[in-house]
Design a protein around this motif. Structure first.
Motif, PDB file in Angstrom:
ATOM      1  N   TYR A  13      52.747  15.557  92.536  1.00 45.57           N
ATOM      2  CA  TYR A  13      52.601  14.204  92.022  1.00 45.57           C
ATOM      3  C   TYR A  13      53.963  13.663  91.600  1.00 45.57           C
ATOM      4  CZ  TYR A  13      47.556  15.137  91.787  1.00 45.57           C
ATOM      5  OH  TYR A  13      46.256  15.437  92.094  1.00 45.57           O
ATOM      6  N   THR A  19      51.446  10.571  85.703  1.00 49.75           N
ATOM      7  CA  THR A  19      51.393  12.022  85.893  1.00 49.75           C
ATOM      8  C   THR A  19      51.577  12.752  84.571  1.00 49.75           C
ATOM      9  OG1 THR A  19      52.290  11.775  88.138  1.00 49.75           O
ATOM     10  CG2 THR A  19      52.405  13.955  87.142  1.00 49.75           C
ATOM     11  N   THR A  24      45.787  17.131  85.645  1.00 49.33           N
ATOM     12  CA  THR A  24      45.497  17.343  87.054  1.00 49.33           C
ATOM     13  C   THR A  24      44.758  18.666  87.252  1.00 49.33           C
ATOM     14  OG1 THR A  24      47.671  18.341  87.381  1.00 49.33           O
ATOM     15  CG2 THR A  24      47.471  15.984  87.783  1.00 49.33           C
ATOM     16  N   ARG A  77      49.337   5.653  91.375  1.00 52.55           N
ATOM     17  CA  ARG A  77      50.673   5.157  91.017  1.00 52.55           C
ATOM     18  C   ARG A  77      50.713   3.665  90.695  1.00 52.55           C
ATOM     19  NH1 ARG A  77      54.746   8.234  95.136  1.00 52.55           N
ATOM     20  NH2 ARG A  77      53.375   9.943  95.744  1.00 52.55           N
ATOM     21  N   LEU A 194      45.584   7.021  87.753  1.00 47.53           N
ATOM     22  CA  LEU A 194      45.538   8.421  88.160  1.00 47.53           C
ATOM     23  C   LEU A 194      44.374   9.146  87.495  1.00 47.53           C
ATOM     24  CD1 LEU A 194      46.619  10.816  89.702  1.00 47.53           C
ATOM     25  CD2 LEU A 194      48.293  11.191  87.873  1.00 47.53           C
TER      26      LEU A 194
END
Length: 434
Positions: A13, A19, A24, A77, A194
Motif C-alpha cells: 500500500y 494506510t 490492513t 487513495r 481505504l
C-alpha cells in the motif's frame, strides 16, 4: 508500462495517511493452478468488491483477482468524497437522454450514496461516513448559475438537501478569500476510503467470495465461458466482470479506447489542532469549480487533506509536494507554517464526457470504469448492477450503459497526447480565471 506497476512497489500500500490509519489484513494467497467459478471479478476496489459481495450473496461462487492488495488502487487513495449525481448535471442528461431516463439515472445516483452509507455502517463503521460536501465558485455569475441548478434539482427531482450560500456565508464555512459563493450538499458526504474498501473485502469473503492477491490478470478470453489467465493460474467462469478502472492493464481494446488513466495527488498536513477552524469550520468535504479541481477536507485527527494536482503521463512526477503545496497555499495562505506529513498519488480512469463507461464486451463479460472522480459512490453501485445483470436483472446496468461515453479520438494510442493538450489549455484557463 503497465499502470499496475509503474508507480508503486508490488503488493505494498502507498505511504499515505489512509494506510497509516487503517488496519490492513494479512496478505491473501495468489491464484495458482486451474480453477472453475461461477463468476470472476478482476480488481479488488470498490467496483470489484461490491460486485463480488452481491454475487456471493446471490449464491454465486466468486473469485476476485487483484494484482496487488485489496483496496490498493484508487479506491484506497482518493479524496473520500461521496458526491451526488454525475460529472454532468441533470439538465445535460435530460437533453441527451430525455427526462424519464435522466430521472432514473438520478435515482440510481441517490441509491449509490445510500449504498455507501449502508455498507459502511454494516461492514466498515471505522470508515466514518459523515454528511456534507460543499462546492465553491470563483465568480458571482457561476454562483448564481449553480444556485439556479439547485432550484432545478429541488423542483424537478424533489432534492432538498442543499443549502445555497452567498460569498459571506461560504466564507464562514470555508476560510478561503477567493470563493464568491457556493453550496453545501447535506445529502452527500465523505469517508475514509481505504477503511471502506477493506470492509468491503471482509464482507465479500464472509459472503463466500475468494480474493486472490498478487494475481494480475494477463489475458482474458471473453467467450460464452470466459477464461482469465494470470502468471500462475487460470480461471474459467460463467460470468466475468472487469473492474480495475485506471489501473486496468490493456486487457481489452474497447475499454482502453474509452477509458484513460490519469494521476491525482493528495497531501496531508501535520495535525492542525484548533487551527483547523481557520480552514474549515465544519467537518465537511469541499470541491471547487476549477477544471483541474481542488478537493479537500479535514481528517479525524485534524490534518488538512488537500488534493488537486493532476498529471496525464503514466509516471508520477519526481516532486509531487511542491506544486501541490503551492495550490494549497494559493487558497489557504494561513497554512504557510503547516508541515506536510504525507503525500501520495493514485491513478483514476476518465472518459471523454467524464461519465462512467459501462459495457458488455463479450457474451458473458461486463465492465465498468471511467468514473472520473465520482467513483466513491458510483463505482460500488456499478459493481452492484453488474452483479444484478449477471443474475439476469440487467435493467439498471443497461440504462447506465446508455450514458454517452464516446471513444477517445485516435483510440488508446492517441488519447494521452490529445488529452494532455486539452488539459494544458484548461489549466491555463484556470490560472487566468477565464
Amino acid at each position: 508500462m503497465n499502470p499496475l506497476f509503474r508507480n508503486d512497489a508490488a503488493g505494498e500500500y502507498p505511504p499515505s495517511w489512509y494506510t497509516a490509519t487503517a488496519e490492513t489484513a494479512p496478505e491473501r494467497p495468489a491464484l495458482a493452478g486451474d480453477h472453475r467459478f461461477d463468476a470472476c471479478v478482476i480488481g479488488a476496489g470498490f467496483t470489484g468488491l461490491s460486485a463480488a459481495l452481491f454475487l456471493a450473496e446471490k449464491g454465486f461462487s466468486v473469485a476476485v483477482l487483484e494484482a496487488h492488495r485489496a483496496g490498493f488502487g484508487a479506491s484506497g487513495r482518493n479524496g473520500g468524497q461521496v458526491g451526488s449525481g454525475y460529472n454532468k448535471d441533470q439538465i445535460w442528461l435530460e437533453k441527451q437522454l430525455g427526462p424519464i431516463k435522466a430521472r432514473a439515472l438520478w435515482d440510481m445516483a441517490e441509491a449509490a450514496k445510500d449504498q455507501v452509507r449502508t455498507l459502511s455502517a454494516a461492514h466498515a463503521p471505522d470508515a466514518r461516513f459523515l454528511p456534507g460536501v460543499a462546492h465553491g465558485e470563483y465568480s458571482a455569475r457561476d454562483t448564481t448559475e449553480h444556485h439556479d441548478y439547485i432550484a432545478h434539482l429541488h423542483d424537478t427531482y424533489g432534492y432538498d438537501q442543499v443549502d445555497c450560500l452567498d460569498a459571506a456565508a461560504f466564507a464562514d464555512l470555508v476560510r478561503s478569500p477567493f470563493y464568491k459563493g457556493g453550496i453545501v450538499d447535506r445529502g452527500a458526504g465523505h469517508i475514509h476510503p481505504l477503511r471502506y474498501a477493506l470492509g468491503l473485502a471482509r464482507a465479500a469473503e464472509a459472503a463466500g467470495a475468494q480474493i486472490f492477491e498478487r494475481s494480475a490478470a494477463t489475458r482474458i478470453e471473453t467467450g460464452t465461458q470466459p477464461v482469465i489467465h494470470t502468471d500462475q493460474g487460470r480461471i474459467t467462469c460463467d460470468h466475468l466482470i472487469v473492474a480495475g478502472n485506471g489501473y486496468l492493464p490493456d486487457l481489452d481494446s474497447a475499454i482502453s479506447s474509452h477509458v484513460m488513466p490519469i494521476n491525482s495527488f493528495i497531501a496531508a498536513t501535520e495535525p492542525l489542532g484548533h487551527n483547523a477552524q481557520k480552514v474549515l469550520t465544519e467537518d465537511i468535504a469541499v470541491a471547487d469549480s476549477k477544471f483541474v479541481v481542488n478537493y479537500y477536507r479535514l481528517s479525524e485527527d485534524n490534518r488538512f487533506l488537500f488534493g488537486g494536482r493532476e498529471s496525464y503521463t503514466l509516471g508520477f512526477p519526481t516532486d509531487i509536494t511542491t506544486k501541490l503545496r503551492e495550490r494549497m497555499l494559493s487558497l489557504f495562505p494561513q497554512l504557510a507554517d503547516a508541515s506536510i506529513d504525507y503525500v501520495w498519488g493514485g491513478t483514476l480512469g476518465i472518459t471523454m464526457t467524464r461519465l462512467p463507461y459501462l459495457a458488455r464486451i463479450g457474451p458473458s463479460t461486463l465492465t465498468a470504469s471511467g468514473f472520473s472522480g465520482h467513483g466513491v459512490a458510483l463505482s460500488g453501485f456499478a459493481g452492484r448492477i453488474m452483479a444484478e445483470a449477471a443474475a439476469g436483472q440487467a435493467e439498471r446496468f443497461d440504462l447506465m450503459s446508455e450514458l454517452p461515453t464516446p471513444a477517445f479520438p485516435g483510440g488508446k494510442h492517441l488519447r494521452a497526447p490529445i488529452l494532455t493538450l486539452a488539459m494544458t489549455w484548461y489549466s491555463l484557463r484556470d490560472r487566468l480565471g477565464v
